[in-house]
Motif scaffolding. Structure first.
Motif, PDB file in Angstrom:
ATOM      1  N   CYS A 196      40.668  44.582  28.133  1.00 48.82           N
ATOM      2  CA  CYS A 196      40.058  43.667  29.100  1.00 48.82           C
ATOM      3  C   CYS A 196      38.816  43.068  28.440  1.00 48.82           C
ATOM      4  O   CYS A 196      38.148  43.706  27.619  1.00 48.82           O
ATOM      5  N   GLY A 197      38.519  41.826  28.783  1.00 52.18           N
ATOM      6  CA  GLY A 197      37.511  41.070  28.051  1.00 52.18           C
ATOM      7  C   GLY A 197      36.159  41.750  27.952  1.00 52.18           C
ATOM      8  O   GLY A 197      35.537  41.787  26.886  1.00 52.18           O
TER       9      GLY A 197
ATOM     10  N   LEU B 272      38.823  39.459  32.654  1.00 53.07           N
ATOM     11  CA  LEU B 272      39.972  38.723  32.137  1.00 53.07           C
ATOM     12  C   LEU B 272      40.435  39.363  30.820  1.00 53.07           C
ATOM     13  O   LEU B 272      39.658  40.041  30.149  1.00 53.07           O
ATOM     14  N   PRO B 273      41.678  39.169  30.409  1.00 55.17           N
ATOM     15  CA  PRO B 273      42.711  38.351  31.052  1.00 55.17           C
ATOM     16  C   PRO B 273      43.526  39.093  32.107  1.00 55.17           C
ATOM     17  O   PRO B 273      44.338  38.492  32.797  1.00 55.17           O
TER      18      PRO B 273
ATOM     19  N   THR C 180      42.821  40.378  34.936  1.00 60.00           N
ATOM     20  CA  THR C 180      42.611  40.018  36.342  1.00 60.00           C
ATOM     21  C   THR C 180      43.442  38.803  36.751  1.00 60.00           C
ATOM     22  O   THR C 180      43.525  38.487  37.938  1.00 60.00           O
ATOM     23  N   LEU C 181      44.053  38.125  35.787  1.00 56.10           N
ATOM     24  CA  LEU C 181      44.996  37.057  36.149  1.00 56.10           C
ATOM     25  C   LEU C 181      46.157  37.609  36.968  1.00 56.10           C
ATOM     26  O   LEU C 181      46.775  36.885  37.760  1.00 56.10           O
ATOM     27  N   LEU C 182      46.443  38.903  36.800  1.00 57.28           N
ATOM     28  CA  LEU C 182      47.531  39.526  37.557  1.00 57.28           C
ATOM     29  C   LEU C 182      47.211  39.653  39.044  1.00 57.28           C
ATOM     30  O   LEU C 182      48.073  40.037  39.836  1.00 57.28           O
ATOM     31  N   LEU C 183      45.965  39.355  39.419  1.00 56.23           N
ATOM     32  CA  LEU C 183      45.609  39.377  40.842  1.00 56.23           C
ATOM     33  C   LEU C 183      46.459  38.411  41.657  1.00 56.23           C
ATOM     34  O   LEU C 183      46.551  38.551  42.883  1.00 56.23           O
ATOM     35  N   VAL C 184      47.066  37.448  40.991  1.00 49.23           N
ATOM     36  CA  VAL C 184      47.937  36.510  41.708  1.00 49.23           C
ATOM     37  C   VAL C 184      49.056  37.253  42.435  1.00 49.23           C
ATOM     38  O   VAL C 184      49.516  36.823  43.501  1.00 49.23           O
ATOM     39  N   TYR C 185      49.471  38.391  41.914  1.00 52.21           N
ATOM     40  CA  TYR C 185      50.510  39.188  42.575  1.00 52.21           C
ATOM     41  C   TYR C 185      49.984  39.855  43.840  1.00 52.21           C
ATOM     42  O   TYR C 185      50.682  39.929  44.852  1.00 52.21           O
ATOM     43  N   LEU C 186      48.760  40.344  43.757  1.00 47.62           N
ATOM     44  CA  LEU C 186      48.195  41.091  44.877  1.00 47.62           C
ATOM     45  C   LEU C 186      47.905  40.199  46.068  1.00 47.62           C
ATOM     46  O   LEU C 186      47.915  40.659  47.217  1.00 47.62           O
ATOM     47  N   LEU C 187      47.644  38.946  45.819  1.00 44.33           N
ATOM     48  CA  LEU C 187      47.269  38.021  46.881  1.00 44.33           C
ATOM     49  C   LEU C 187      48.472  37.456  47.638  1.00 44.33           C
ATOM     50  O   LEU C 187      48.302  36.654  48.555  1.00 44.33           O
ATOM     51  N   GLN C 188      49.670  37.890  47.265  1.00 47.07           N
ATOM     52  CA  GLN C 188      50.877  37.371  47.917  1.00 47.07           C
ATOM     53  C   GLN C 188      51.327  38.273  49.052  1.00 47.07           C
ATOM     54  O   GLN C 188      51.103  39.495  49.024  1.00 47.07           O
ATOM     55  N   PRO C 189      51.952  37.698  50.084  1.00 47.86           N
ATOM     56  CA  PRO C 189      52.471  38.521  51.192  1.00 47.86           C
ATOM     57  C   PRO C 189      53.478  39.556  50.678  1.00 47.86           C
ATOM     58  O   PRO C 189      54.265  39.291  49.766  1.00 47.86           O
ATOM     59  N   GLY C 190      53.410  40.744  51.242  1.00 50.18           N
ATOM     60  CA  GLY C 190      54.353  41.798  50.871  1.00 50.18           C
ATOM     61  C   GLY C 190      53.922  42.637  49.696  1.00 50.18           C
ATOM     62  O   GLY C 190      54.646  43.573  49.304  1.00 50.18           O
ATOM     63  N   SER C 191      52.750  42.348  49.098  1.00 45.96           N
ATOM     64  CA  SER C 191      52.328  43.103  47.913  1.00 45.96           C
ATOM     65  C   SER C 191      52.062  44.568  48.255  1.00 45.96           C
ATOM     66  O   SER C 191      52.406  45.465  47.472  1.00 45.96           O
ATOM     67  N   TRP C 192      51.484  44.829  49.426  1.00 42.80           N
ATOM     68  CA  TRP C 192      51.204  46.216  49.805  1.00 42.80           C
ATOM     69  C   TRP C 192      52.505  46.988  50.016  1.00 42.80           C
ATOM     70  O   TRP C 192      52.612  48.161  49.629  1.00 42.80           O
ATOM     71  N   ALA C 193      53.489  46.349  50.612  1.00 45.61           N
ATOM     72  CA  ALA C 193      54.784  47.015  50.816  1.00 45.61           C
ATOM     73  C   ALA C 193      55.424  47.379  49.473  1.00 45.61           C
ATOM     74  O   ALA C 193      56.025  48.453  49.332  1.00 45.61           O
ATOM     75  N   LYS C 194      55.284  46.509  48.493  1.00 44.29           N
ATOM     76  CA  LYS C 194      55.816  46.809  47.156  1.00 44.29           C
ATOM     77  C   LYS C 194      55.057  47.969  46.517  1.00 44.29           C
ATOM     78  O   LYS C 194      55.669  48.851  45.896  1.00 44.29           O
TER      79      LYS C 194
END
Length: 549
Positions: free
Chosen positions: A120-121, A269-270, A272-286
């Motif tokens: 991580c940076g 970074l880089p 934290t770019l994966l945060l795009v996954y966490l911000l999507q609906p259903g991420s907690w269920a996954k």
């Protein structure tokens, strides 16, 4: 191929983490730790930390002990010997991350998780190169959280609390009160996650906590022979509280709360770019499909508010928390990659584009200003560029190995940073060089003279370290018993009316930055009319002014 790439990443680690490790002049926090450790070695007193012979109260001594051991093994005190323990602590941190993740993730994903700790940076291009407490302290705290989870979920509460409160004592001896705060929040996170609230009041927790306090009490009982523990406790609370909202205004606190997630996302970074996954609906269920991945996010969220709500926070204070977030994000990445989602494709091409762009630039590194000080610059840039190009080509061809190829590429970038950024930065650090050179010049020719720092003169730690190194033994603060033959270093800011027969002067870089009217130099010389009484200071003491103890 995947296994070979993992081995390649391991082979690159020594070059990435060690080349030119000791080239830069110390920053102040590094100088503090090194100076305290050096004075311990000279005095033989490892119980009571000192700076310039004056009690140093800000931090417990464990990190100084570690540095003192490194200095002893190296046979000298220098930047390399001070920074090597950080590198070793980082490798231990990464290895520990792999060990715990391997219990719950496939070995490949666990290895990537371990490498994110290093790549991580913030870690790769800053904290891994400094002789600071934080990397090793973060390792200790991360192990605390992992052991609480592993033993707690299996109902082994004596092990969960016994081991982690032992590590709390270690963490406290490294950095003080934050170790207790992290343990407390993590205990609540684990008890809540396992729905075992009653364990908080059971003997395992109570007696483990008491044992932790008893271990610390043994040290402070010895320490009380040297200093007033009330002042030590007050100082530890001040050190822990000066970053919080209590010590800052409402406007500054609100600004920090708003900016914090963006600033921290930038520093880490880089990955934290994966945060795009966490911000999507259903991420907690996954995430809940894997108990470990879900718990890591819970542990991260349980601990992060302390710093989110505290202005004046450095990213290094969070080094133990982001691996928790990275573990959750990598698990989500695996799911998105399997389903070839739009988010995954966007992230994949973002990584590929960044790698391609950097690979194109690397061969031309010698064209950048300042790189003329780099030996064999074109040879290094061409070889690095070729290696980076090969990794990029493989990344475009082998989608399944994207993450490991990306981590290898990041390690190559760090090697390039070591070659083409650190030497010019060290060569152009005019203020740092001036600090070191004026300290050596001040001591030159005064080997047989008595030398001291006058009273509460504010000494910037890097200045104090290089002054002491040039002297070859402790340059003490003197608060009374002044004479006209000793050469004193005097601050004209703290003591504007004190007359000094100046023979030399010492440069202060941070005071110079803060003064728009010019550089700040302290006079060095004898006192024609030395004070007869002990000097006192009735205002709040700033860092660098000593304790007067």
């Amino acid at each position: 191929m995947r296994k070979k790439l993992l081995y390649l990443s391991l082979l690159l680690l020594p070059a990435a983490l060690l080349i030119n490790l000791g080239i830069m002049v110390f920053i102040d926090d590094e100088a503090i730790r090194s100076l305290v450790a050096q004075e311990m070695l000279w005095s033989g007193n490892f119980v009571s930390p000192t700076m310039h012979g004056d009690a140093y109260l800000n931090k417990p001594p464990l990190w100084n002990w570690i540095l003192a051991l490194s200095f002893t093994l190296h046979g000298e005190v220098n930047e390399w010997a001070a920074r090597l323990p950080t590198v070793l602590g980082l490798l231990g941190f990464a290895a520990t991350t792999y060990y715990f993740s391997r219990k719950h993730f496939p070995s490949y994903l666990a290895a990537i998780h371990a490498l994110t700790v290093i790549t991580c940076g913030r870690m790769l291009f800053w904290d891994s190169m400094l002789a600071l407490i934080d990397v090793t302290f973060s390792w200790v705290v991360y192990v605390q959280i992992m052991l609480l989870y592993e033993h707690g979920r299996n109902g082994n509460w004596w092990k969960a609390f016994g081991w982690t409160y032992a590590l709390t004592a270690v963490g406290f001896m490294l950095k003080g009160l934050p170790a207790i705060v992290f343990q407390g929040l993590s205990v609540f996170a684990v008890l809540g996650w396992t729905r075992s609230w009653k364990q908080f009041f059971r003997p395992a927790h109570i007696f483990s906590g008491i044992a932790c306090l008893a271990v610390l009490a043994l040290y402070y009982w010895q320490y009380s022979e040297y200093v007033d523990l009330e002042k030590v406790a007050r100082r530890l609370f001040v050190e822990s509280g000066k970053r919080t909202a209590v010590a800052h205004g409402l406007v500054e606190s609100v600004q920090h709360v708003v900016a914090f997630p963006f600033e921290m996302s930038y520093h880490f970074l880089p990955w934290t770019l994966l945060l795009v996954y966490l911000l999507q609906p259903g991420s907690w269920a996954k995430l809940k499909k894997n108990d470990f991945a879900a718990f890591m996010l819970v542990a991260f969220l349980a601990n992060i508010p302390i710093y989110w709500l505290s202005p004046n926070v450095y990213p290094r204070y969070l080094l133990m928390l982001f691996p928790l977030l990275f573990g959750s994000l990598l698990f989500l990445h695996q799911s998105h990659a399997a389903n070839n989602t739009r988010s995954y494709r966007t992230l994949r091409y973002t990584f590929l584009a960044l790698m391609t762009l950097c690979a194109v630039v690397i061969p031309f590194a010698p064209l950048f200003p300042g790189t003329e000080v780099v030996s064999y610059a074109w040879l290094k840039s061409i070889l690095l560029g070729a290696a980076a190009g090969a990794i990029v080509w493989m990344a475009w061809q082998s989608e399944r190995n994207l993450l490991i190829l990306f981590t290898v590429f990041l390690l190559l970038l760090r090697i390039g940073f070591n070659f083409f950024v650190l030497p010019p930065r060290a060569d152009q650090d005019e203020r740092g060089i001036l600090v070191r050179n004026t300290a050596y010049n001040v001591m030159e020719g005064h080997e047989k003279d008595s030398v001291a720092i006058f009273g509460y003169t504010l000494i910037e730690p890097a200045t104090g370290y290089y002054l002491t190194k040039a002297r070859g033994h402790v340059v003490r603060r003197q608060f009374e018993g002044f004479d006209s033959t000793t050469h004193y270093l005097v601050s004209p800011i703290e003591y504007p009316g004190l007359e000094v027969i100046q023979t030399d002067s010492l440069y202060l870089r941070h005071l110079s930055r803060a003064r728009p009217d010019g550089d700040v130099y302290y006079p060095f010389g004898t006192l024609p009319s030395p004070p007869r009484e002990r000097v006192e200071w009735n205002k709040p003491l700033r860092d660098g002014m000593g304790s007067g103890m």
